[in-house]
Enzyme design. Structure first.
Site, mmCIF file in Angstrom:
data_model
loop_
_atom_site.group_PDB
_atom_site.id
_atom_site.type_symbol
_atom_site.label_atom_id
_atom_site.label_comp_id
_atom_site.label_asym_id
_atom_site.label_seq_id
_atom_site.Cartn_x
_atom_site.Cartn_y
_atom_site.Cartn_z
ATOM 1 N N ASP A 131 -48.066 48.121 28.566
ATOM 2 C CA ASP A 131 -48.782 46.870 28.784
ATOM 3 C C ASP A 131 -50.290 47.116 28.717
ATOM 4 O OD1 ASP A 131 -46.317 45.728 29.211
ATOM 5 O OD2 ASP A 131 -46.469 45.805 31.396
ATOM 6 N N ARG A 132 -51.044 46.051 28.489
ATOM 7 C CA ARG A 132 -52.495 46.175 28.345
ATOM 8 C C ARG A 132 -53.127 46.988 29.481
ATOM 9 N NH1 ARG A 132 -56.864 42.947 26.293
ATOM 10 N NH2 ARG A 132 -55.462 41.266 25.632
#
Length: 294
Positions: A131-132
């Protein structure tokens, strides 16, 4: 250019059979044999389907790989690299791959920029995703066939371990979360635990406790989108500073305290066991130290 040195112990056999035994798909073999670039010991082979190889032979071919990703001069932290694989330490705030709304500044742009500076023509083949705002190790294949061998179909060869700081003191200090995950239709990106979802299994163990917080070791058995974050929310111990599944007042200067600290796998070419690890970012370690000293 893809090059493979046939191990000495390999007996004479059709090259197609050998490549199939190494995990190459029928579709990939079709592309390679019709590429017009297939060579054995430097000699161009006009009909690769008729070729018989043996131990000690060197086979090679080149496939052009089109990509719309823009190479950019963005620093990357490399933890391991060879002719087939690249492992990088991804920072918080960086997407792994461009999206329709964000086409620059991603890890993909950075890796392709690195390849171009080194004179490589590789495309971008991440084996898995982060994820970011999840930090840590990401494994990238330099060739499509390597990606195929280490992709989810070969999950028994590839393992990921994380450390996560979560809210609360857990009653069970060790266990497994086995709960399917599905899309949450109330959000574009959110996921939820649901009996109608895809199977998802997460193993955990408490490694430290302080000030109503727990530090967990986590190993994924499956790789669903947001799996760790969804599963920890499901057992009422959301990840600290997770603005999607935890604290809605999360600090915006850093994301969720989830770090991919170790990856291990069997190298698809050398067949050797590989293991890499990397410490969490400094801000993560500083937060742990502050909690310990309260």
């Amino acid at each position: 250019m893809t090059e493979i040195l046939i191990p000495d112990e390999v007996s004479p056999q059709p090259v197609k059979n050998f490549l199939k035994s190494q995990g190459f798909s029928a579709n990939y073999w079709k592309k390679a044999k019709f590429s017009g670039t297939f060579r054995c010991n430097g000699e161009l082979i006009s009909h690769p389907a008729r070729l018989t190889i043996k131990g000690g032979d060197l086979i090679s071919w080149k496939l052009s790989e089109h990509t719309d990703i823009i190479p950019e001069d963005i620093p990357i932290s490399i933890s391991y690299e060879d002719d087939f694989l690249l492992s990088v330490d991804k920072p918080a705030g960086q997407l792994v791959h461009p999206t329709g709304h964000e086409v620059t500044g991603t890890l993909a742009n950075a890796v392709l920029g690195y390849y171009r500076r080194k004179g490589f023509s590789h495309a971008y083949h991440p084996i898995h995703r982060l994820d970011r705002n999840t930090t840590g190790l990401l494994l990238i294949a330099k060739h499509a066939y390597i990606h195929h061998q280490l992709s989810p179909k070969g999950k028994k060869l590839f393992h990921r371990e994380y450390i996560a700081l979560v809210s609360g003191i857990m009653e069970e200090k060790k266990g497994t979360i086995d709960s399917p995950i599905a899309r949450d239709m109330t959000s574009i990106i959110k996921r939820k635990s649901s009996a109608e979802g895809s199977p998802a299994i997460t193993h955990f163990k408490v490694i430290a406790e302080f000030n109503n917080m727990s530090l967990l070791w986590i190993r994924l058995e499956t790789g669903r989108t947001h799996q760790i974050r969804v599963h920890l929310k499901y057992i009422n111990h959301p990840i600290y500073n997770d603005d999607l599944y935890g604290n809605i007042e999360a600090k915006k200067d850093y994301g969720q305290y989830l770090h991919a600290y170790k990856i291990s796998f069997i190298h698809p070419v050398t067949k050797q066991y590989m293991e890499f690890s990397v410490n969490p970012p400094e801000i993560y370690m500083q937060t742990l130290e502050k909690l310990r000293n309260r």
